[in-house]
Design a protein around this motif. Structure first.
Motif, short mmCIF file in Angstrom:
data_model
loop_
_atom_site.label_atom_id
_atom_site.label_comp_id
_atom_site.label_asym_id
_atom_site.label_seq_id
_atom_site.Cartn_x
_atom_site.Cartn_y
_atom_site.Cartn_z
N ASP A 140 40.28 43.89 36.55
CA ASP A 140 41.22 44.03 37.67
C ASP A 140 40.55 44.45 38.98
O ASP A 140 41.17 44.44 40.04
CB ASP A 140 42.37 44.99 37.31
N ARG A 141 39.26 44.80 38.91
CA ARG A 141 38.53 45.16 40.13
C ARG A 141 37.50 44.10 40.52
O ARG A 141 36.76 44.26 41.50
CB ARG A 141 37.82 46.51 39.96
N TYR A 144 37.87 42.50 44.11
CA TYR A 144 37.47 43.41 45.18
C TYR A 144 35.95 43.48 45.28
O TYR A 144 35.38 43.37 46.38
CB TYR A 144 38.03 44.82 44.94
#
Length: 228
Positions: A140-141, A144
């Motif tokens: 989920d990162r 980024y």
């Protein structure tokens, strides 16, 4: 002759898996994971046709790179987790670093690569199983970290790497390889980039990884035999 025979078997398996998936064999790199292996065994693998080798530890890798620098057309990758304080050595010695997994490491690699006038090729390592004991950015990162690293002028992001949870049944690794491939495709779409590599698959499951799109398979035991 054991290493030569092992390499031949691996090449045959990769060729069959590539054919099964309708892929071009030329785009798949067999990388010898040479952690703890002596220089003599690396030379044997080189003579058997392996040209890419991956080291887990920076200092151990540097020692071998220096020892084997007479070998032509040899490529050294760093495939183990990288401490920020070792980044300055990693950029000097390794062609491709498979284990970028945090912003602070992107900063340091960018800085150190800039100091030696190099654009460092890197892969982002994704912790696909979200295991506490493994390196890698959490899924989920990923987006980024990818966007953050993309802005670094001395880094060249070439793709993604993963080490899925270990299963005796290699078919259980397949969903993780599919997951990494889909992540790569999503990043390509969203950011309008082309990512060359998926580094996934090891000695026990590399055939499945090739079927699911691996461009680099990291093979230790199946080439060199069990570690002493």
């Amino acid at each position: 002759m054991a290493i030569k025979d092992n390499v031949e078997r691996i090449k045959e398996t990769v060729a069959k898996s590539a054919e099964k998936a309708g892929r071009n064999l030329e785009e798949i790199i067999i990388l010898g994971a040479s952690k703890t292996q002596p220089a003599e065994k690396i030379i044997e693998a080189y003579r058997a046709g392996i040209r890419y080798f991956g080291e887990n530890r920076v200092q151990e890798g540097i020692k071998k790179i220096e020892e084997l620098k007479e070998l032509k057309d040899i490529h050294w990758h760093l495939i183990g987790g990288l401490q920020t304080n070792k980044a300055k050595y990693a950029v000097r010695y390794f062609e491709l670093i498979h284990s970028l997994d945090r912003e602070s490491l992107a900063d340091e690699l960018d800085k150190r690569a800039g100091k030696v006038g190099k654009k460092q090729d890197v892969l982002i390592e994704v912790n696909v199983g979200e295991e506490e004991t493994k390196y890698g950015v959490k899924p989920d990162r990923l987006k980024y970290l990818f966007e953050y690293s993309l802005q670094k002028k001395n880094l060249n992001i070439q793709g993604l790497m993963c080490i899925p949870p270990y299963f005796e049944d290699k078919e259980k690794s397949r969903p993780y390889f599919v997951m990494l491939r889909k992540m790569k495709e999503e990043l390509e779409r969203e950011f309008g980039v082309k990512l060359l590599h998926l580094s996934m698959g090891m000695s026990h499951d590399f055939d499945v990884a090739v079927e699911e799109g691996a461009t680099i398979v990291r093979i230790g035991t199946a080439i060199f035999g069990e570690r002493k």
